[in-house]
Design a protein around this motif. Structure first.
Motif, mmCIF file in Angstrom:
data_model
loop_
_atom_site.group_PDB
_atom_site.id
_atom_site.type_symbol
_atom_site.label_atom_id
_atom_site.label_comp_id
_atom_site.label_asym_id
_atom_site.label_seq_id
_atom_site.Cartn_x
_atom_site.Cartn_y
_atom_site.Cartn_z
ATOM 1 N N ASN A 5 0.798 -1.231 0.000
ATOM 2 C CA ASN A 5 0.000 0.000 0.000
ATOM 3 C C ASN A 5 0.826 1.274 0.000
ATOM 4 O O ASN A 5 0.414 2.292 0.521
ATOM 5 C CB ASN A 5 -0.931 -0.006 1.210
ATOM 6 N N LYS A 8 -0.815 4.621 -1.075
ATOM 7 C CA LYS A 8 -1.798 5.339 -0.277
ATOM 8 C C LYS A 8 -1.182 5.989 0.961
ATOM 9 O O LYS A 8 -1.824 6.739 1.651
ATOM 10 C CB LYS A 8 -2.905 4.373 0.152
ATOM 11 N N LEU A 9 0.057 5.646 1.226
ATOM 12 C CA LEU A 9 0.715 6.200 2.406
ATOM 13 C C LEU A 9 1.386 7.525 2.072
ATOM 14 O O LEU A 9 2.014 7.667 1.045
ATOM 15 C CB LEU A 9 1.756 5.226 2.943
ATOM 16 N N LYS A 10 1.233 8.448 2.989
ATOM 17 C CA LYS A 10 1.803 9.765 2.751
ATOM 18 C C LYS A 10 2.395 10.308 4.044
ATOM 19 O O LYS A 10 1.825 10.123 5.114
ATOM 20 C CB LYS A 10 0.702 10.708 2.242
ATOM 21 N N ILE A 11 3.537 10.944 3.916
ATOM 22 C CA ILE A 11 4.149 11.570 5.086
ATOM 23 C C ILE A 11 3.937 13.071 4.998
ATOM 24 O O ILE A 11 4.174 13.667 3.960
ATOM 25 C CB ILE A 11 5.665 11.305 5.151
ATOM 26 N N ASP A 12 3.490 13.628 6.081
ATOM 27 C CA ASP A 12 3.359 15.079 6.136
ATOM 28 C C ASP A 12 4.297 15.600 7.217
ATOM 29 O O ASP A 12 4.619 14.879 8.160
ATOM 30 C CB ASP A 12 1.920 15.468 6.453
ATOM 31 N N PHE A 13 4.723 16.813 7.076
ATOM 32 C CA PHE A 13 5.632 17.349 8.093
ATOM 33 C C PHE A 13 5.400 18.830 8.291
ATOM 34 O O PHE A 13 4.738 19.490 7.486
ATOM 35 C CB PHE A 13 7.087 17.110 7.687
ATOM 36 N N ILE A 108 11.670 14.120 2.610
ATOM 37 C CA ILE A 108 10.396 13.454 2.893
ATOM 38 C C ILE A 108 9.904 12.681 1.670
ATOM 39 O O ILE A 108 9.436 11.547 1.776
ATOM 40 C CB ILE A 108 9.330 14.499 3.306
ATOM 41 N N GLU A 111 11.804 9.522 1.461
ATOM 42 C CA GLU A 111 11.415 8.582 2.511
ATOM 43 C C GLU A 111 10.026 7.996 2.234
ATOM 44 O O GLU A 111 9.753 6.847 2.572
ATOM 45 C CB GLU A 111 11.421 9.277 3.883
ATOM 46 N N LYS A 114 10.208 4.993 0.137
ATOM 47 C CA LYS A 114 10.685 3.798 0.846
ATOM 48 C C LYS A 114 9.642 3.244 1.802
ATOM 49 O O LYS A 114 9.745 2.106 2.256
ATOM 50 C CB LYS A 114 11.943 4.160 1.660
ATOM 51 N N LEU A 115 8.669 4.071 2.095
ATOM 52 C CA LEU A 115 7.739 3.734 3.184
ATOM 53 C C LEU A 115 6.815 2.567 2.859
ATOM 54 O O LEU A 115 6.283 2.445 1.779
ATOM 55 C CB LEU A 115 6.897 4.967 3.530
ATOM 56 N N GLU A 116 6.633 1.730 3.842
ATOM 57 C CA GLU A 116 5.732 0.589 3.704
ATOM 58 C C GLU A 116 5.448 0.072 5.104
ATOM 59 O O GLU A 116 6.377 -0.267 5.827
ATOM 60 C CB GLU A 116 6.438 -0.486 2.887
ATOM 61 N N LEU A 117 4.196 0.037 5.457
ATOM 62 C CA LEU A 117 3.903 -0.383 6.848
ATOM 63 C C LEU A 117 3.428 -1.811 6.998
ATOM 64 O O LEU A 117 3.574 -2.682 6.398
ATOM 65 C CB LEU A 117 2.801 0.498 7.448
ATOM 66 N N ARG B 14 7.933 18.056 13.091
ATOM 67 C CA ARG B 14 6.956 17.045 13.479
ATOM 68 C C ARG B 14 6.500 16.361 12.206
ATOM 69 O O ARG B 14 6.300 17.016 11.195
ATOM 70 C CB ARG B 14 5.794 17.759 14.162
ATOM 71 N N TRP B 16 3.848 13.337 10.401
ATOM 72 C CA TRP B 16 2.649 12.506 10.539
ATOM 73 C C TRP B 16 2.560 11.576 9.345
ATOM 74 O O TRP B 16 2.987 11.925 8.240
ATOM 75 C CB TRP B 16 1.392 13.357 10.554
ATOM 76 N N PHE B 18 -0.055 9.516 6.965
ATOM 77 C CA PHE B 18 -1.461 9.437 6.561
ATOM 78 C C PHE B 18 -1.695 8.171 5.738
ATOM 79 O O PHE B 18 -0.833 7.736 4.993
ATOM 80 C CB PHE B 18 -1.832 10.648 5.699
#
Lengths: 117, 117
Positions: A5, A8-13, A108, A111, A114-117, B14, B16, B18
Motif C-alpha cells: 500500500n 496510499k501512504l503519505k508523510i506530512d511534516f 520526505i 522517505e 521507501k515507506l511501507e507499513l 513534526r 505525521w 497518513f
DNA sequence: TATCGTTATTCACAATAAAGCATATCGGAA
DNA sequence: TTCCGATATGCTTTATTGTGAATAACGATA
C-alpha cells in the motif's frame, strides 16, 4: 494481486524555527509575512489569509519581539492611514525558511517512496 | 563582538503518516502504542502518558480503523478484566516511524548548523 | 485643520477541543 | 454464579482558543 500500500501512504511534516526557546515562526507566519510584503499592510494580508486582523497583528508583534532584528516595520497614520512593510531581515527570513522547507521536503519525498507499513 | 546567533536558533519538526488521506499517527500516538506494548493495557498506558483513558481509547480505535491491519488487539473481560496487546503490525509500525523520525532528525541537525537568520 | 484608512488595544462572546464523570459490557477465575 | 478490572461509550462540564465589535491614536495630504 494487491501491491503493497505504498501508494496510499503519505508523510506530512511541519517545521518551526525557535529563537531562545520561543517560537519565531512556522509556515503560517511566513505566509503572513509574504502577504504583508505583497499587499503593504497587515490588514490586507489578514483579509487575504482569511484571518482576523487581531490575530495577524498579534503574530507580527510576537515575531518582531522574538526576532533579533525586527521583521516588519509598521507605519502609523500618513497618506493612506499607514501600512506595514518588511525589513530586509524580514524578506531574508522568508527565503531562508522556504528553502529550508524545500530541502526537508525533498527528504520526505524520498522517505515516502521507501515507506511501507 | 556578537557572533551570529546560530547558537540560539533551533529548528523543530513534526511528522505525521497518513493513510488514504486520514491521519494514521504521529509522535504522540506512536508513544501511546509503545506504552501499551510495555504496560499491557490502554488504561495503564493512558495513566503513564498522563492523558484520559477516553482519549487514549479513541486514538487506538482510530488507528485500528485507519490502518490496513489492526495495530492493537483488545481483550475484553477475562482474568484481569482484559487488556490490550500490540499486533506484529503494531510493533512494526513503531519501529518504522521511529526510524523515519531519526532520519529526518539527522537532516534537521545538519540544517540547523547551516541556519542563520 | 479636517479627512482617511491603517495600526493598536480592550473586552465580551462564540466556537471548538479537552477533560471528567457515570455506567454498561465482557469473560476467566475463584 | 459472583467478582474483578479493563474495554466501550454517552453525556456534562470545563478549558482553550478564536472572532467580532468598538474605539483610540496616528500623521501625511488635500
Amino acid at each position: 494481486m494487491n501491491p503493497p500500500n505504498k501508494d496510499k501512504l503519505k508523510i506530512d511534516f511541519r517545521i518551526w524555527i525557535f529563537n531562545n526557546g520561543e517560537k519565531l515562526f512556522g509556515k503560517g507566519r511566513v505566509e503572513l509575512l509574504e502577504k504583508i510584503n505583497k499587499s503593504g499592510s497587515i490588514a490586507n494580508a489578514a483579509k487575504e489569509m482569511n484571518m482576523s486582523y487581531r490575530q495577524a497583528w498579534q503574530m507580527v508583534n510576537e515575531m518582531n519581539k522574538r526576532s533579533n532584528h525586527p521583521l516588519v516595520e509598521k507605519q502609523l497614520g500618513g497618506k493612506n492611514g499607514g501600512g506595514a512593510i518588511l525589513t530586509q531581515a524580514g524578506k531574508s527570513a522568508i527565503n531562508k525558511f522556504n528553502e529550508l522547507e524545500k530541502r526537508i521536503n525533498a527528504v520526505i519525498v524520498e522517505e515516502t517512496k521507501k515507506l511501507e507499513l
